[in-house]
Write an enzyme that holds these catalytic residues in place. Sequence first.
Site, PDB file in Angstrom:
ATOM      1  N   HIS A 103      -3.392  60.979  68.467  1.00  0.00           N
ATOM      2  CA  HIS A 103      -3.334  60.366  67.313  1.00  0.00           C
ATOM      3  C   HIS A 103      -4.672  60.411  66.863  1.00  0.00           C
ATOM      4  CE1 HIS A 103       0.548  57.956  66.767  1.00  0.00           C
ATOM      5  NE2 HIS A 103       0.916  59.362  67.115  1.00  0.00           N
ATOM      6  N   TRP A 121       4.616  50.638  65.046  1.00  0.00           N
ATOM      7  CA  TRP A 121       3.957  51.877  64.501  1.00  0.00           C
ATOM      8  C   TRP A 121       4.759  52.190  63.030  1.00  0.00           C
ATOM      9  CZ3 TRP A 121       6.245  56.498  63.125  1.00  0.00           C
ATOM     10  CH2 TRP A 121       5.502  57.516  62.422  1.00  0.00           C
ATOM     11  N   ASP A 163       2.775  65.275  69.696  1.00  0.00           N
ATOM     12  CA  ASP A 163       3.813  64.817  70.742  1.00  0.00           C
ATOM     13  C   ASP A 163       4.203  65.911  71.889  1.00  0.00           C
ATOM     14  OD1 ASP A 163       4.219  61.827  69.588  1.00  0.00           O
ATOM     15  OD2 ASP A 163       4.367  63.046  67.850  1.00  0.00           O
ATOM     16  N   LYS A 191      -2.754  56.096  63.791  1.00  0.00           N
ATOM     17  CA  LYS A 191      -2.794  57.285  63.685  1.00  0.00           C
ATOM     18  C   LYS A 191      -3.652  58.173  62.641  1.00  0.00           C
ATOM     19  CE  LYS A 191       1.180  60.725  63.553  1.00  0.00           C
ATOM     20  NZ  LYS A 191       2.499  60.954  63.541  1.00  0.00           N
ATOM     21  N   HIS A 214      -0.048  55.442  74.714  1.00  0.00           N
ATOM     22  CA  HIS A 214       1.034  56.420  74.603  1.00  0.00           C
ATOM     23  C   HIS A 214       0.538  57.677  74.858  1.00  0.00           C
ATOM     24  CE1 HIS A 214       4.009  54.555  71.371  1.00  0.00           C
ATOM     25  NE2 HIS A 214       4.039  54.137  72.301  1.00  0.00           N
ATOM     26  N   ASP A 248       4.872  59.113  75.051  1.00  0.00           N
ATOM     27  CA  ASP A 248       5.320  59.445  73.899  1.00  0.00           C
ATOM     28  C   ASP A 248       5.183  60.922  73.445  1.00  0.00           C
ATOM     29  OD1 ASP A 248       6.377  59.237  71.362  1.00  0.00           O
ATOM     30  OD2 ASP A 248       4.389  58.382  70.700  1.00  0.00           O
ATOM     31  N   GLU A 300      -0.352  50.113  66.615  1.00  0.00           N
ATOM     32  CA  GLU A 300      -0.511  51.742  67.102  1.00  0.00           C
ATOM     33  C   GLU A 300      -0.997  52.471  65.789  1.00  0.00           C
ATOM     34  OE1 GLU A 300       2.934  54.095  68.367  1.00  0.00           O
ATOM     35  OE2 GLU A 300       1.660  56.042  68.486  1.00  0.00           O
ATOM     36  N   ASP A 308      -2.606  56.173  71.160  1.00  0.00           N
ATOM     37  CA  ASP A 308      -1.661  57.428  71.181  1.00  0.00           C
ATOM     38  C   ASP A 308      -2.719  58.583  71.624  1.00  0.00           C
ATOM     39  OD1 ASP A 308      -0.341  59.851  70.861  1.00  0.00           O
ATOM     40  OD2 ASP A 308       1.498  58.441  70.162  1.00  0.00           O
ATOM     41  N   ASP A 359       0.483  68.757  66.028  1.00  0.00           N
ATOM     42  CA  ASP A 359       1.423  68.165  66.682  1.00  0.00           C
ATOM     43  C   ASP A 359       0.880  67.031  67.557  1.00  0.00           C
ATOM     44  OD1 ASP A 359       4.158  67.264  67.209  1.00  0.00           O
ATOM     45  OD2 ASP A 359       3.845  68.303  69.042  1.00  0.00           O
TER      46      ASP A 359
HETATM   47  C1  RNT Z   1       4.389  58.654  66.084  1.00  0.00           C
HETATM   48  C2  RNT Z   1       3.972  57.431  67.005  1.00  0.00           C
HETATM   49  C3  RNT Z   1       5.009  56.722  67.432  1.00  0.00           C
HETATM   50  C4  RNT Z   1       6.388  57.405  67.682  1.00  0.00           C
HETATM   51  C5  RNT Z   1       7.445  56.619  68.264  1.00  0.00           C
HETATM   52  C6  RNT Z   1       8.748  57.405  68.121  1.00  0.00           C
HETATM   53  O1  RNT Z   1       3.325  59.296  65.575  1.00  0.00           O
HETATM   54  O2  RNT Z   1       3.430  58.174  67.974  1.00  0.00           O
HETATM   55  O3  RNT Z   1       4.711  55.930  68.623  1.00  0.00           O
HETATM   56  O4  RNT Z   1       6.208  58.811  68.399  1.00  0.00           O
HETATM   57  O5  RNT Z   1       7.491  55.347  68.066  1.00  0.00           O
HETATM   58 ZN    ZN Z   2       2.953  57.061  69.764  1.00  0.00          ZN
END
Ligand code: RNT
Ligand code: ZN
Length: 422
Positions: free
Chosen positions: A266, A189, A300, A232, A290, A330, A230, A263, A298
């Site tokens: 994302h 990523w 995460d 985003k 993820h 994640d 990955e 993810d 946000d």
């Molecule tokens: C960031 C990605 C990635 C990170 C990690 C720390 O938006 O989700 O996966 O969160 O690599």
């Molecule tokens: Zn991620």
Amino acid sequence: MAALPKSIARSYQIAQEQYASYGVDTEAALAVLEKISISLHCWQGDDVGGFENTGEGLSGGIAVTGNYLGKARTPDELRADLDMALSLIPGRHRLNLHAFYGEFGGKKVDRDAIEPKHFSGWIDWAKERGMGMDFNPTCFAHAKAADGATLSHAKKGIRDFWVEHCIRSREIGAVMGKALGSPTVTNIWIPDGSKDTPIDRMSPRQRLANSLDRIFAKPLPAKHHLDAVESKLFGIGSESYVVGSHEFYMGYAIKHQKLLCLDAGHFHPTEGIADKISSVLLYVPEILLHVSRGVRWDSDHVVTLDDALLSIAAELVRNRLLARTHIGLDFFDASINRIAAWAIGTRNTLKALLIALLEPSSLAAAEKEGDLTARLALLEESKCLPWGAVWDAYCERQGVPSGSAWLEKVRAYEKSVLSQRI
Ligand code: RNT
Ligand code: ZN
């Protein structure tokens, strides 16, 4: 197998009978659940800090907020905290490590110089516990990522630096996979993007594709190592443009038969990843998830047992895709006890999988027969089935606390260990 506490045994027996009346074998569901390994992300334990000690702050459009006591400051502290978290989670799981968590013995080892030996402490730790490991190059929190570009940077020198870092990361991943007898997924990523409207959206993507081709040039044995990429949608400071978008990586992963990492945080806020799984797995060999929770900007937050998570688990089970899916977590939260965050998010992911595994087959049968009334009726009624009793029995059988009893253990650890870290 230890005898279950009486009330849990009684509840489980009633639940088992109720599920049986729907044609569901709870023991068969638990036998599948027991085999599912979740990859726990090391970075929840120290707010995505790493152990390079360069004084470089977190960057790349990801941020951790909160100042809860007891953040892990050394690899030993982080491993102890992971052990604590793992003791609260039923089943055998994996560790997902980022490259900047290497053990560099107080020396400055730049990202383009990392070697397998810097990770042997982690590999030994995982081996002792019979765990597999996954890995990630760290393409952020570094001076050479400061202007918001890494593998897509316009300057060849900067691209070369990050290409070298990723090549070494893959090689380290392969060493881990070989040592632990289970393939390591190394996930790339990068934060590359632009705060405001770019004029040229294409050249950075061409450069990224080119850098990836260089990184993946050397084939590595699939029995030790797998590559994932990955995407985003946006990050803080890359609101208008992200080079590694979903379309970019989906195209790249299909073309090169790499794993696509989805993810959950994302995509657009109302877009879930559950519906994507059955499409992308027609075209890529395997996926990496993820598991995360997006909240407004946000991506995460700690994973809760919400509809998004339940749908992801249902898709994997209903379509029999567990064997082609690597489930990683994640999220990062420094406003609550960090070990509790791991326990909550991982237990929720397992609970969602259990609920999916306990789904009555009459739902699928109703759909097959075109009885959409029964499909909806059964779908809704099945939400009342007593999965919690099955979960509690599973936890106790696996020797971990059932219900909310794990919280007491976290509190005791906080008192005796975390609060001493000042
Ligand atoms: C960031 C990605 C990635 C990170 C990690 C720390 O938006 O989700 O996966 O969160 O690599
Ligand atoms: Zn991620």
